[in-house]
Scaffold this motif. Structure first.
Motif, PDB file in Angstrom:
ATOM      1  N   ILE A   1      69.142 -36.143  62.130  1.00 46.08           N
ATOM      2  CA  ILE A   1      68.449 -35.669  60.928  1.00 46.08           C
ATOM      3  C   ILE A   1      67.468 -36.737  60.480  1.00 46.08           C
ATOM      4  CG2 ILE A   1      68.714 -34.906  58.540  1.00 46.08           C
ATOM      5  CD1 ILE A   1      71.682 -34.264  59.313  1.00 46.08           C
ATOM      6  N   VAL A   2      66.224 -36.337  60.260  1.00 42.59           N
ATOM      7  CA  VAL A   2      65.206 -37.218  59.687  1.00 42.59           C
ATOM      8  C   VAL A   2      64.862 -36.664  58.313  1.00 42.59           C
ATOM      9  CG1 VAL A   2      62.893 -38.190  59.934  1.00 42.59           C
ATOM     10  CG2 VAL A   2      64.297 -37.764  61.973  1.00 42.59           C
ATOM     11  N   ASP A   3      65.066 -37.458  57.268  1.00 41.88           N
ATOM     12  CA  ASP A   3      64.870 -36.997  55.894  1.00 41.88           C
ATOM     13  C   ASP A   3      63.650 -37.702  55.295  1.00 41.88           C
ATOM     14  OD1 ASP A   3      65.011 -36.152  53.285  1.00 41.88           O
ATOM     15  OD2 ASP A   3      67.178 -36.411  53.114  1.00 41.88           O
ATOM     16  N   SER A   4      62.545 -36.947  55.143  1.00 40.56           N
ATOM     17  CA  SER A   4      61.307 -37.510  54.580  1.00 40.56           C
ATOM     18  C   SER A   4      60.996 -36.923  53.214  1.00 40.56           C
ATOM     19  CB  SER A   4      60.135 -37.246  55.540  1.00 40.56           C
ATOM     20  OG  SER A   4      60.363 -37.821  56.796  1.00 40.56           O
ATOM     21  N   ARG A   5      62.020 -36.454  52.508  1.00 40.97           N
ATOM     22  CA  ARG A   5      61.769 -35.779  51.233  1.00 40.97           C
ATOM     23  C   ARG A   5      61.303 -36.721  50.131  1.00 40.97           C
ATOM     24  NH1 ARG A   5      67.112 -33.151  49.766  1.00 40.97           N
ATOM     25  NH2 ARG A   5      67.944 -34.856  51.035  1.00 40.97           N
ATOM     26  N   GLN A   6      61.491 -38.009  50.308  1.00 41.14           N
ATOM     27  CA  GLN A   6      61.087 -38.952  49.269  1.00 41.14           C
ATOM     28  C   GLN A   6      59.583 -39.181  49.236  1.00 41.14           C
ATOM     29  OE1 GLN A   6      63.343 -39.893  47.021  1.00 41.14           O
ATOM     30  NE2 GLN A   6      64.729 -38.600  48.221  1.00 41.14           N
ATOM     31  N   THR A   7      58.892 -38.766  50.271  1.00 39.09           N
ATOM     32  CA  THR A   7      57.429 -38.962  50.343  1.00 39.09           C
ATOM     33  C   THR A   7      56.766 -37.621  50.635  1.00 39.09           C
ATOM     34  OG1 THR A   7      57.660 -39.548  52.685  1.00 39.09           O
ATOM     35  CG2 THR A   7      57.579 -41.357  51.096  1.00 39.09           C
ATOM     36  N   PRO A   8      56.487 -36.805  49.587  1.00 35.51           N
ATOM     37  CA  PRO A   8      55.874 -35.488  49.796  1.00 35.51           C
ATOM     38  C   PRO A   8      54.544 -35.589  50.536  1.00 35.51           C
ATOM     39  CG  PRO A   8      56.654 -35.711  47.547  1.00 35.51           C
ATOM     40  CD  PRO A   8      56.749 -37.070  48.171  1.00 35.51           C
ATOM     41  N   ARG A   9      54.354 -34.679  51.483  1.00 38.76           N
ATOM     42  CA  ARG A   9      53.086 -34.607  52.205  1.00 38.76           C
ATOM     43  C   ARG A   9      51.999 -34.069  51.278  1.00 38.76           C
ATOM     44  NH1 ARG A   9      53.812 -33.240  57.979  1.00 38.76           N
ATOM     45  NH2 ARG A   9      52.259 -31.629  57.657  1.00 38.76           N
ATOM     46  N   LYS A  10      50.770 -34.523  51.486  1.00 37.29           N
ATOM     47  CA  LYS A  10      49.655 -34.062  50.671  1.00 37.29           C
ATOM     48  C   LYS A  10      49.275 -32.636  51.046  1.00 37.29           C
ATOM     49  CE  LYS A  10      47.530 -38.573  49.847  1.00 37.29           C
ATOM     50  NZ  LYS A  10      46.296 -39.392  50.001  1.00 37.29           N
ATOM     51  N   ARG A  11      48.919 -31.855  50.021  1.00 35.65           N
ATOM     52  CA  ARG A  11      48.454 -30.500  50.270  1.00 35.65           C
ATOM     53  C   ARG A  11      47.001 -30.526  50.725  1.00 35.65           C
ATOM     54  NH1 ARG A  11      46.035 -26.818  47.029  1.00 35.65           N
ATOM     55  NH2 ARG A  11      46.397 -28.030  45.146  1.00 35.65           N
ATOM     56  N   ARG A  12      46.643 -29.570  51.566  1.00 30.97           N
ATOM     57  CA  ARG A  12      45.263 -29.476  52.027  1.00 30.97           C
ATOM     58  C   ARG A  12      44.318 -29.182  50.864  1.00 30.97           C
ATOM     59  NH1 ARG A  12      46.271 -25.058  56.601  1.00 30.97           N
ATOM     60  NH2 ARG A  12      47.524 -24.298  54.869  1.00 30.97           N
ATOM     61  N   ASN A  13      43.057 -29.542  51.036  1.00 31.22           N
ATOM     62  CA  ASN A  13      42.061 -29.315  49.989  1.00 31.22           C
ATOM     63  C   ASN A  13      41.973 -27.828  49.651  1.00 31.22           C
ATOM     64  OD1 ASN A  13      41.398 -32.022  49.835  1.00 31.22           O
ATOM     65  ND2 ASN A  13      39.757 -31.862  51.349  1.00 31.22           N
ATOM     66  N   ASP A  14      41.891 -27.532  48.360  1.00 32.67           N
ATOM     67  CA  ASP A  14      41.840 -26.154  47.890  1.00 32.67           C
ATOM     68  C   ASP A  14      40.401 -25.658  47.910  1.00 32.67           C
ATOM     69  OD1 ASP A  14      42.236 -23.720  46.632  1.00 32.67           O
ATOM     70  OD2 ASP A  14      43.719 -24.538  45.252  1.00 32.67           O
ATOM     71  N   ALA A  15      40.212 -24.412  48.380  1.00 30.57           N
ATOM     72  CA  ALA A  15      38.877 -23.833  48.407  1.00 30.57           C
ATOM     73  C   ALA A  15      38.426 -23.394  47.025  1.00 30.57           C
ATOM     74  CB  ALA A  15      38.849 -22.633  49.365  1.00 30.57           C
ATOM     75  N   TYR A  16      39.354 -23.324  46.067  1.00 34.96           N
ATOM     76  CA  TYR A  16      39.029 -22.889  44.715  1.00 34.96           C
ATOM     77  C   TYR A  16      39.027 -24.077  43.748  1.00 34.96           C
ATOM     78  CZ  TYR A  16      39.781 -18.033  46.183  1.00 34.96           C
ATOM     79  OH  TYR A  16      39.703 -16.810  46.800  1.00 34.96           O
ATOM     80  N   SER A  17      38.096 -24.046  42.804  1.00 33.65           N
ATOM     81  CA  SER A  17      38.041 -25.063  41.748  1.00 33.65           C
ATOM     82  C   SER A  17      37.483 -24.416  40.486  1.00 33.65           C
ATOM     83  CB  SER A  17      37.164 -26.251  42.172  1.00 33.65           C
ATOM     84  OG  SER A  17      35.841 -25.819  42.462  1.00 33.65           O
ATOM     85  N   ASN A  18      37.621 -25.108  39.368  1.00 32.75           N
ATOM     86  CA  ASN A  18      37.112 -24.615  38.073  1.00 32.75           C
ATOM     87  C   ASN A  18      37.683 -23.240  37.715  1.00 32.75           C
ATOM     88  OD1 ASN A  18      35.441 -26.931  37.801  1.00 32.75           O
ATOM     89  ND2 ASN A  18      33.904 -25.944  39.112  1.00 32.75           N
ATOM     90  N   PRO A  19      38.975 -23.149  37.405  1.00 32.75           N
ATOM     91  CA  PRO A  19      39.583 -21.857  37.062  1.00 32.75           C
ATOM     92  C   PRO A  19      38.966 -21.256  35.805  1.00 32.75           C
ATOM     93  CG  PRO A  19      41.047 -23.657  36.470  1.00 32.75           C
ATOM     94  CD  PRO A  19      39.936 -24.269  37.259  1.00 32.75           C
ATOM     95  N   ILE A  20      38.933 -19.920  35.757  1.00 31.34           N
ATOM     96  CA  ILE A  20      38.427 -19.235  34.564  1.00 31.34           C
ATOM     97  C   ILE A  20      39.545 -19.073  33.530  1.00 31.34           C
ATOM     98  CG2 ILE A  20      36.618 -18.040  35.850  1.00 31.34           C
ATOM     99  CD1 ILE A  20      38.325 -15.519  35.741  1.00 31.34           C
ATOM    100  N   ALA A  21      40.785 -19.335  33.941  1.00 27.33           N
ATOM    101  CA  ALA A  21      41.919 -19.269  33.013  1.00 27.33           C
ATOM    102  C   ALA A  21      43.045 -20.132  33.562  1.00 27.33           C
ATOM    103  CB  ALA A  21      42.386 -17.828  32.834  1.00 27.33           C
ATOM    104  N   ASP A  22      43.850 -20.682  32.630  1.00 32.07           N
ATOM    105  CA  ASP A  22      44.949 -21.566  33.035  1.00 32.07           C
ATOM    106  C   ASP A  22      45.979 -21.590  31.912  1.00 32.07           C
ATOM    107  OD1 ASP A  22      46.659 -23.546  33.852  1.00 32.07           O
ATOM    108  OD2 ASP A  22      45.127 -25.089  34.107  1.00 32.07           O
ATOM    109  N   ASN A  23      47.195 -21.097  32.195  1.00 31.01           N
ATOM    110  CA  ASN A  23      48.254 -21.098  31.175  1.00 31.01           C
ATOM    111  C   ASN A  23      49.329 -22.149  31.471  1.00 31.01           C
ATOM    112  OD1 ASN A  23      49.680 -19.992  33.295  1.00 31.01           O
ATOM    113  ND2 ASN A  23      50.267 -18.116  32.226  1.00 31.01           N
TER     114      ASN A  23
END
Length: 234
Positions: free
Chosen positions: A203-225
């Motif tokens: 077992i290899v446990d790498s949960r302490q270092t989350p992998r980075k998410r890929r760049n999002d194609a969306y930015s500047n939301p028109i709404a955010d709650n």
């Protein structure tokens, strides 16, 4: 290789499955199956004959133990296969949907790599009312901006994104010749994961270092709650 899930198909024993009554019958049968799975899972999960891995809903055992535990689930798996007949078949070997909450069984496992990944849930909507029902309340100004998207384009869609930390396991198996296969990327937290562990299982446990998410194609939301960010779908 990542694992999506098999597609839904109305069972053959439903008369005229494309009709309104046929679809209603299929929905009722699937709901009954989900209730039976939930009841059985409450009694049989976590497994009493397998060993838990760390603090995860992952359990390992030898071949005899895993086969015995799978046999308990087999009647429910068979019923689920009537709705998802392509599950576990070539060329894709897709699993049953996680929404059923049937544990995933993987055999001949040599190594398990546990990871955390910054991920994003995405939902698409064709109306403001449907979006608010699923994603919650927004300010009047934000609701007006969302309504304006549909007012200007009959074919427009809104997309909602919610960020979360996704737990995954990369499962390394051996084939019948003992050769190591390409790893399968498995989302397991909702279903649970049952592995047949080979000798020298690691077992290899790498949960302490989350992998980075890929760049999002969306930015500047028109709404955010603070939970869901809303964009006009590209």
């Amino acid at each position: 290789m990542s694992r999506r899930s098999a597609a839904f198909v109305a069972p053959d024993y439903i008369d005229d499955p494309v009709s309104k009554d046929g679809k209603k019958q299929a929905k009722a049968l699937l709901s009954a199956l989900q209730e039976d799975i939930a009841s059985f899972r409450n009694e049989q999960f976590p497994p009493d004959i397998l060993r838990q891995i760390r603090d995860m809903p992952i359990f390992e055992g030898n071949l005899k133990e895993v086969q015995a535990y799978r046999q308990r689930w087999q009647p429910l798996i068979d019923r689920a296969m009537a709705f998802y007949p392509a599950a576990y078949l070539p060329p894709d070997y897709l699993p049953l949907p996680a929404s059923l909450e049937i544990p995933q069984f993987i055999f001949h496992v040599q190594r398990l790599h546990l990871t955390k990944t910054r991920a994003k849930e995405s939902k698409s909507f064709g109306s403001v009312a449907a979006l608010v029902e699923k994603c919650g309340d927004y300010s009047e100004q934000e609701l007006e901006r969302m309504a304006a998207v549909f007012a200007n384009d009959d074919e427009a869609r809104l997309v909602a994104h919610r960020e979360f930390i996704d737990l995954r396991a990369y499962v390394f198996c051996r084939d019948s010749k003992g050769e190591m296969l390409e790893p399968e990327r498995v989302r397991f937290y909702r279903t649970g994961l049952i592995v047949h562990a080979l000798p020298d299982f690691k077992i290899v446990d790498s949960r302490q270092t989350p992998r980075k998410r890929r760049n999002d194609a969306y930015s500047n939301p028109i709404a955010d709650n603070s939970m869901w960010k809303i964009y006009r779908k590209k």
